[in-house]
Write a protein that holds these residues in place. Structure first.
Motif, PDB file in Angstrom:
ATOM      1  N   ILE A  79       0.838  -1.205   0.000  1.00  0.00           N
ATOM      2  CA  ILE A  79       0.000   0.000   0.000  1.00  0.00           C
ATOM      3  C   ILE A  79       0.865   1.244   0.000  1.00  0.00           C
ATOM      4  O   ILE A  79       0.592   2.205  -0.723  1.00  0.00           O
ATOM      5  N   THR A  80       1.926   1.230   0.796  1.00  0.00           N
ATOM      6  CA  THR A  80       2.838   2.371   0.834  1.00  0.00           C
ATOM      7  C   THR A  80       3.523   2.560  -0.513  1.00  0.00           C
ATOM      8  O   THR A  80       3.679   3.694  -0.979  1.00  0.00           O
ATOM      9  N   CYS A  81       3.905   1.473  -1.149  1.00  0.00           N
ATOM     10  CA  CYS A  81       4.517   1.548  -2.474  1.00  0.00           C
ATOM     11  C   CYS A  81       3.562   2.175  -3.475  1.00  0.00           C
ATOM     12  O   CYS A  81       3.944   3.030  -4.273  1.00  0.00           O
ATOM     13  N   SER A  82       2.313   1.751  -3.420  1.00  0.00           N
ATOM     14  CA  SER A  82       1.313   2.282  -4.342  1.00  0.00           C
ATOM     15  C   SER A  82       1.008   3.750  -4.065  1.00  0.00           C
ATOM     16  O   SER A  82       0.849   4.543  -4.990  1.00  0.00           O
ATOM     17  N   ALA A  83       0.916   4.109  -2.791  1.00  0.00           N
ATOM     18  CA  ALA A  83       0.561   5.479  -2.429  1.00  0.00           C
ATOM     19  C   ALA A  83       1.677   6.470  -2.720  1.00  0.00           C
ATOM     20  O   ALA A  83       1.417   7.596  -3.145  1.00  0.00           O
ATOM     21  N   THR A  84       2.917   6.065  -2.496  1.00  0.00           N
ATOM     22  CA  THR A  84       4.031   6.996  -2.657  1.00  0.00           C
ATOM     23  C   THR A  84       4.702   6.899  -4.026  1.00  0.00           C
ATOM     24  O   THR A  84       5.392   7.823  -4.435  1.00  0.00           O
ATOM     25  N   GLY A  85       4.528   5.763  -4.684  1.00  0.00           N
ATOM     26  CA  GLY A  85       5.212   5.563  -5.955  1.00  0.00           C
ATOM     27  C   GLY A  85       6.671   5.197  -5.797  1.00  0.00           C
ATOM     28  O   GLY A  85       7.414   5.134  -6.777  1.00  0.00           O
ATOM     29  N   ASN A  86       7.085   4.941  -4.579  1.00  0.00           N
ATOM     30  CA  ASN A  86       8.468   4.577  -4.283  1.00  0.00           C
ATOM     31  C   ASN A  86       8.631   3.061  -4.441  1.00  0.00           C
ATOM     32  O   ASN A  86       8.056   2.287  -3.683  1.00  0.00           O
ATOM     33  N   ARG A  87       9.418   2.644  -5.402  1.00  0.00           N
ATOM     34  CA  ARG A  87       9.584   1.222  -5.685  1.00  0.00           C
ATOM     35  C   ARG A  87      10.299   0.460  -4.575  1.00  0.00           C
ATOM     36  O   ARG A  87      10.175  -0.752  -4.472  1.00  0.00           O
ATOM     37  N   ALA A  88      11.038   1.151  -3.752  1.00  0.00           N
ATOM     38  CA  ALA A  88      11.775   0.489  -2.666  1.00  0.00           C
ATOM     39  C   ALA A  88      10.817  -0.260  -1.740  1.00  0.00           C
ATOM     40  O   ALA A  88      11.134  -1.359  -1.267  1.00  0.00           O
ATOM     41  N   PHE A  89       9.650   0.309  -1.495  1.00  0.00           N
ATOM     42  CA  PHE A  89       8.674  -0.380  -0.643  1.00  0.00           C
ATOM     43  C   PHE A  89       8.187  -1.670  -1.303  1.00  0.00           C
ATOM     44  O   PHE A  89       7.929  -2.660  -0.637  1.00  0.00           O
ATOM     45  N   GLY A  90       8.053  -1.665  -2.603  1.00  0.00           N
ATOM     46  CA  GLY A  90       7.675  -2.875  -3.327  1.00  0.00           C
ATOM     47  C   GLY A  90       8.744  -3.940  -3.235  1.00  0.00           C
ATOM     48  O   GLY A  90       8.442  -5.129  -3.068  1.00  0.00           O
ATOM     49  N   TYR A  91       9.998  -3.525  -3.324  1.00  0.00           N
ATOM     50  CA  TYR A  91      11.099  -4.479  -3.193  1.00  0.00           C
ATOM     51  C   TYR A  91      11.152  -5.068  -1.783  1.00  0.00           C
ATOM     52  O   TYR A  91      11.435  -6.248  -1.601  1.00  0.00           O
ATOM     53  N   TRP A  92      10.875  -4.231  -0.787  1.00  0.00           N
ATOM     54  CA  TRP A  92      10.841  -4.731   0.594  1.00  0.00           C
ATOM     55  C   TRP A  92       9.689  -5.716   0.780  1.00  0.00           C
ATOM     56  O   TRP A  92       9.810  -6.700   1.518  1.00  0.00           O
ATOM     57  N   ALA A  93       8.561  -5.466   0.111  1.00  0.00           N
ATOM     58  CA  ALA A  93       7.428  -6.387   0.193  1.00  0.00           C
ATOM     59  C   ALA A  93       7.788  -7.736  -0.432  1.00  0.00           C
ATOM     60  O   ALA A  93       7.453  -8.798   0.109  1.00  0.00           O
ATOM     61  N   ILE A  94       8.485  -7.714  -1.544  1.00  0.00           N
ATOM     62  CA  ILE A  94       8.928  -8.954  -2.189  1.00  0.00           C
ATOM     63  C   ILE A  94       9.909  -9.692  -1.283  1.00  0.00           C
ATOM     64  O   ILE A  94       9.836 -10.921  -1.133  1.00  0.00           O
TER      65      ILE A  94
END
Length: 70
Positions: free
Chosen positions: A10-25
């Motif tokens: 959700i944070t990745c989607s809201a901020t557009g910061n890909r780092a949060f997506g990588y942390w989720a993975i």
């Protein structure tokens, strides 16, 4: 662990910061490895997966999973 992954996505989607997506993975991969490593029968070594927290006896060898009475 699921809540952490959801918050990161959700944070990745809201901020557009890909780092949060990588942390989720990375968190999902860590959860998968924990289940693979720790979710095994201590007697026969077969993979129990997520059922490990819900069963008292191994469905493969029949031995008791918790050693409370020893």
């Amino acid at each position: 662990m699921c809540a952490l992954i959801a918050v990161l996505l959700i944070t990745c989607s809201a901020t557009g910061n890909r780092a949060f997506g990588y942390w989720a993975i990375a968190a999902a991969a860590a959860a998968f490895l924990i289940v693979i490593i720790l979710g095994r029968c201590p007697h026969c070594g077969k993979l129990l997966g997520y059922a490990y927290s819900r069963v008292r006896y191994c469905p493969f060898c029949g031995d008791k999973l918790d050693d409370d009475d020893k």
